[in-house]
Design a protein around this motif. Structure first.
Motif, short mmCIF file in Angstrom:
data_model
loop_
_atom_site.label_atom_id
_atom_site.label_comp_id
_atom_site.label_asym_id
_atom_site.label_seq_id
_atom_site.Cartn_x
_atom_site.Cartn_y
_atom_site.Cartn_z
N CYS A 114 0.84 -1.19 0.00
CA CYS A 114 0.00 0.00 0.00
C CYS A 114 0.88 1.25 0.00
N VAL A 115 0.41 2.29 -0.66
CA VAL A 115 1.14 3.55 -0.68
C VAL A 115 0.19 4.69 -0.34
N ARG A 116 0.79 5.73 0.16
CA ARG A 116 0.05 6.97 0.41
C ARG A 116 0.89 8.07 -0.23
N ILE A 117 0.35 8.65 -1.27
CA ILE A 117 1.07 9.69 -2.01
C ILE A 117 0.55 11.05 -1.52
N LEU A 118 1.45 11.82 -0.98
CA LEU A 118 1.09 13.14 -0.45
C LEU A 118 1.65 14.21 -1.36
N PRO A 119 0.95 15.33 -1.49
CA PRO A 119 1.46 16.41 -2.33
C PRO A 119 2.72 17.03 -1.71
N VAL A 120 3.63 17.42 -2.57
CA VAL A 120 4.85 18.10 -2.12
C VAL A 120 4.54 19.59 -2.01
N ILE A 121 4.80 20.13 -0.84
CA ILE A 121 4.54 21.55 -0.62
C ILE A 121 5.89 22.27 -0.70
N PRO A 122 6.05 23.13 -1.71
CA PRO A 122 7.34 23.81 -1.85
C PRO A 122 7.64 24.74 -0.68
N VAL A 123 8.88 24.78 -0.31
CA VAL A 123 9.33 25.68 0.76
C VAL A 123 9.62 27.04 0.16
N LYS A 124 9.10 28.08 0.78
CA LYS A 124 9.31 29.44 0.24
C LYS A 124 10.49 30.09 0.88
#
Length: 124
Positions: A114-124
């Protein structure tokens, strides 16, 4: 989870392909954000990801460990069908060669991952 089930309860990883194909095993067990590993996931991963996975779940030399910690896995194909493949960079995937022998299972052939793909939140 697999290690605990194997070492503590000596349970065996026999998956019925029809259940893997028709039921949301990952989402039901782990939560809505989880899903069966997909053929498209493997196509996007870099070789380093496969190395990391191999180190984390390398097949065990224990009696049933090689089944539990197998790198041979069920996958959801890009066409929506159930397939099998190997957690290895560049490995081919194929449709599940399920032949009903009356038992409904293919003992120790492939693992459910099983996988859980989370969105990548760019660092500002």
């Amino acid at each position: 989870m697999a290690k605990c089930a194997y070492e503590v309860y000596q349970s065996k990883p026999y998956w019925q392909p029809i259940k893997v194909d028709t039921e949301d095993l990952c989402g039901t067990t782990l939560g809505a954000q989880w899903r069966l590993l997909a053929e498209s996931d493997l196509a996007l991963w870099q070789p380093e990801a496969f190395t990391l996975i191999h180190e984390a779940i390398a097949p065990s030399t224990l009696l049933w460990g090689s089944n539990y910690f197998s790198l041979d896995v069920y996958l959801r194909g890009t066409d929506g069908t159930l397939k099998v493949g190997k957690l290895k960079a560049g490995a081919a995937t194929v449709p599940v060669p399920f032949k009903d022998d009356g038992s409904g299972s293919l003992e120790g052939k492939w693992s459910v991952r099983c996988v859980r793909i989370l969105p990548v939140i760019p660092v500002k």
